[in-house]
Write an enzyme that holds these catalytic residues in place. Structure first.
Site, PDB file in Angstrom:
ATOM      1  N   LYS A  57      -3.122  -3.370  -1.310  1.00  0.00           N
ATOM      2  CA  LYS A  57      -2.333  -3.875  -2.638  1.00  0.00           C
ATOM      3  C   LYS A  57      -1.862  -5.579  -2.897  1.00  0.00           C
ATOM      4  O   LYS A  57      -2.666  -6.229  -3.581  1.00  0.00           O
ATOM      5  CB  LYS A  57      -0.981  -3.067  -2.128  1.00  0.00           C
ATOM      6  CG  LYS A  57      -1.083  -2.040  -2.048  1.00  0.00           C
ATOM      7  CD  LYS A  57       0.551  -1.368  -2.438  1.00  0.00           C
ATOM      8  CE  LYS A  57       0.691  -1.136  -0.534  1.00  0.00           C
ATOM      9  NZ  LYS A  57       0.110  -0.691   0.068  1.00  0.00           N
ATOM     10  N   THR A  58      -2.347  -5.833  -1.864  1.00  0.00           N
ATOM     11  CA  THR A  58      -2.443  -7.766  -1.326  1.00  0.00           C
ATOM     12  C   THR A  58      -3.447  -8.509  -1.796  1.00  0.00           C
ATOM     13  O   THR A  58      -3.441  -9.301  -2.912  1.00  0.00           O
ATOM     14  CB  THR A  58      -2.046  -8.171  -0.019  1.00  0.00           C
ATOM     15  OG1 THR A  58      -0.649  -7.825   0.553  1.00  0.00           O
ATOM     16  CG2 THR A  58      -1.837  -9.401  -0.113  1.00  0.00           C
ATOM     17  N   ASP A  73       5.877  -8.062  -1.212  1.00  0.00           N
ATOM     18  CA  ASP A  73       5.517  -6.636  -0.504  1.00  0.00           C
ATOM     19  C   ASP A  73       6.576  -6.073   0.195  1.00  0.00           C
ATOM     20  O   ASP A  73       7.025  -7.130   0.189  1.00  0.00           O
ATOM     21  CB  ASP A  73       4.094  -7.675   0.525  1.00  0.00           C
ATOM     22  CG  ASP A  73       3.615  -6.277   0.971  1.00  0.00           C
ATOM     23  OD1 ASP A  73       3.701  -5.401   0.240  1.00  0.00           O
ATOM     24  OD2 ASP A  73       3.083  -6.692   2.319  1.00  0.00           O
ATOM     25  N   THR A 132       5.077   0.955   0.107  1.00  0.00           N
ATOM     26  CA  THR A 132       5.253   1.614   0.686  1.00  0.00           C
ATOM     27  C   THR A 132       5.310   3.262   0.779  1.00  0.00           C
ATOM     28  O   THR A 132       4.391   4.150   1.188  1.00  0.00           O
ATOM     29  CB  THR A 132       4.085   1.787   2.147  1.00  0.00           C
ATOM     30  OG1 THR A 132       5.894   0.969   2.447  1.00  0.00           O
ATOM     31  CG2 THR A 132       3.021   0.704   2.210  1.00  0.00           C
ATOM     32  N   ARG A 176      -8.414  -1.578   5.686  1.00  0.00           N
ATOM     33  CA  ARG A 176      -8.096  -2.614   6.828  1.00  0.00           C
ATOM     34  C   ARG A 176      -8.441  -1.784   8.074  1.00  0.00           C
ATOM     35  O   ARG A 176      -8.606  -2.974   9.146  1.00  0.00           O
ATOM     36  CB  ARG A 176      -6.188  -2.759   6.798  1.00  0.00           C
ATOM     37  CG  ARG A 176      -5.626  -3.516   7.733  1.00  0.00           C
ATOM     38  CD  ARG A 176      -4.406  -3.880   7.632  1.00  0.00           C
ATOM     39  NE  ARG A 176      -3.908  -4.184   6.009  1.00  0.00           N
ATOM     40  CZ  ARG A 176      -2.593  -4.237   5.703  1.00  0.00           C
ATOM     41  NH1 ARG A 176      -1.993  -3.898   6.585  1.00  0.00           N
ATOM     42  NH2 ARG A 176      -2.000  -5.021   4.999  1.00  0.00           N
TER      43      ARG A 176
END
Length: 348
Positions: free
Chosen positions: A75-76, A120, A169, A228
């Site tokens: 997302k980032t 975020d 999330t 990640r």
């Protein structure tokens, strides 16, 4: 060197510089900077390409976008790619950091035309701050109160047309008024093994790590469908190969490194297996409440729900029911314990 507010960099220059400030250089180097470099999430990427192309043709800022999904899926990274594609600044912050309306007002008034404000964990914004976003997103203005008591007065501040890019999330915790103000709402899903293997191989190439295809495949299989995690495992496998082998990540080297981390061939870590063992041995496979399981394994309930449960449920080891968590047949097989019969088996 940090940039000055008077002459902010844009596009790729801004992304690389902001990442260098927030992360270590290796992590920044692994992030893709264009849509072409971003692997997976084809539907979301296609939607974003349509919005970016239309906005550039009209020479307008992007409409507001909301990205949801488990942590670590990009997302980032997508927010930074959007900034690069639009040639605009990306201001990165998070919901818990914006504690009061004045914090939000400071962020918004320092934006330039077309800038992207990335928040975020946007579901963790305080209610009072969230309400200020409504007029900012729709009318590009905010009303702030000056002084208190008899001298209190409202001052209207006009804002440049900006893009709010929210990431969460937990989509269910967003209020309906805030959620409805996003033009695009898109969910990111876990990655399949072939796509994740491509990400692992790209990371190895960028880090100049020697690897074999079966070594990259082994890492991808144990990365829980999350880029990640895959990149973290690549870094550890590189260190392990350097210290315990010939510096090449092979299937055997990757397997040995990940066993050292207590990550098995299914991608399950020790806490995942402990949760299933406790449910099988102490509670006959369930149904059992999340809080009870958390106390039994010595972990926070929130951590189990956000970190461990999604993968266990997706892979078919657990089920959520109205009565509580239940261990599936697949979960029982993994524990190696005998599944009880009788009424409990009917529940399962």
């Amino acid at each position: 060197m940090p940039f000055s507010p008077e002459d902010p960099p844009t596009g790729t220059e801004f992304i690389e510089q902001s990442l260098a400030e927030r992360n270590n250089p290796q992590e920044a180097a692994l992030r893709p900077l264009t849509f072409e470099d971003f692997a997976g999430q084809e539907k979301t990427i296609e939607r974003l390409k349509v919005m970016v192309g239309a906005a550039r043709d009209r020479d307008e800022p992007l409409n507001h976008i909301l990205l949801s999904g488990p942590p670590g899926l990009g997302k980032t990274t997508l927010s930074l790619i959007l900034g690069n594609e639009m040639g605009k600044q990306v201001i990165v912050t998070s919901g818990p950091v914006i504690d009061k309306p004045a914090d939000l007002a400071g962020l918004l008034t320092n934006l330039s035309e077309g800038d992207i404000l990335f928040i975020d964990e946007i579901h963790r914004l305080p209610k009072t701050v969230e309400e200020y976003l409504y007029s900012a997103m729709e009318d590009f203005r905010i009303d702030i109160m000056i002084d208190q008591g008899p001298n209190a007065r409202s001052v209207r501040l006009n804002l440049p047309r900006f893009t709010l890019l929210g990431a969460t999330t937990r989509m269910g915790l967003l209020t309906a008024p805030l959620r409805s103000r996003f033009t695009l709402q898109s969910r990111l899903n876990y990655y399949d093994h072939p796509t994740l293997q491509g990400i692992v191989e790209r990371s190895c190439d960028l880090l100049e790590v020697k690897y074999q295809t079966d070594g990259a495949e082994e890492i991808a299989r144990r990365a829980r469908g999350t880029p990640r995690i895959a990149n973290n495992l690549v870094n550890f496998c590189r260190d392990y190969a350097q210290q315990r082998s010939d510096g090449i990540i092979t299937s055997e080297t990757a397997a040995a490194a990940l066993e050292l981390l207590e990550i098995d061939q299914h991608g399950l870590d020790e806490m995942d297996k402990q949760v299933m063992r406790v449910m099988a041995a102490n509670y006959r496979g369930g149904p059992v409440g999340l809080g009870t399981v958390a106390v039994a394994v010595g972990e926070e309930a929130h951590t189990l729900e956000e970190v461990h449960e999604p993968f266990l449920i997706q892979e078919g080891y657990l089920q959520r029911t109205a009565q509580g968590r239940v261990l599936t047949d697949k979960g029982w097989q993994l524990t190696g314990l005998q599944q009880p019969g009788g009424a409990q088996s009917e529940l399962l």
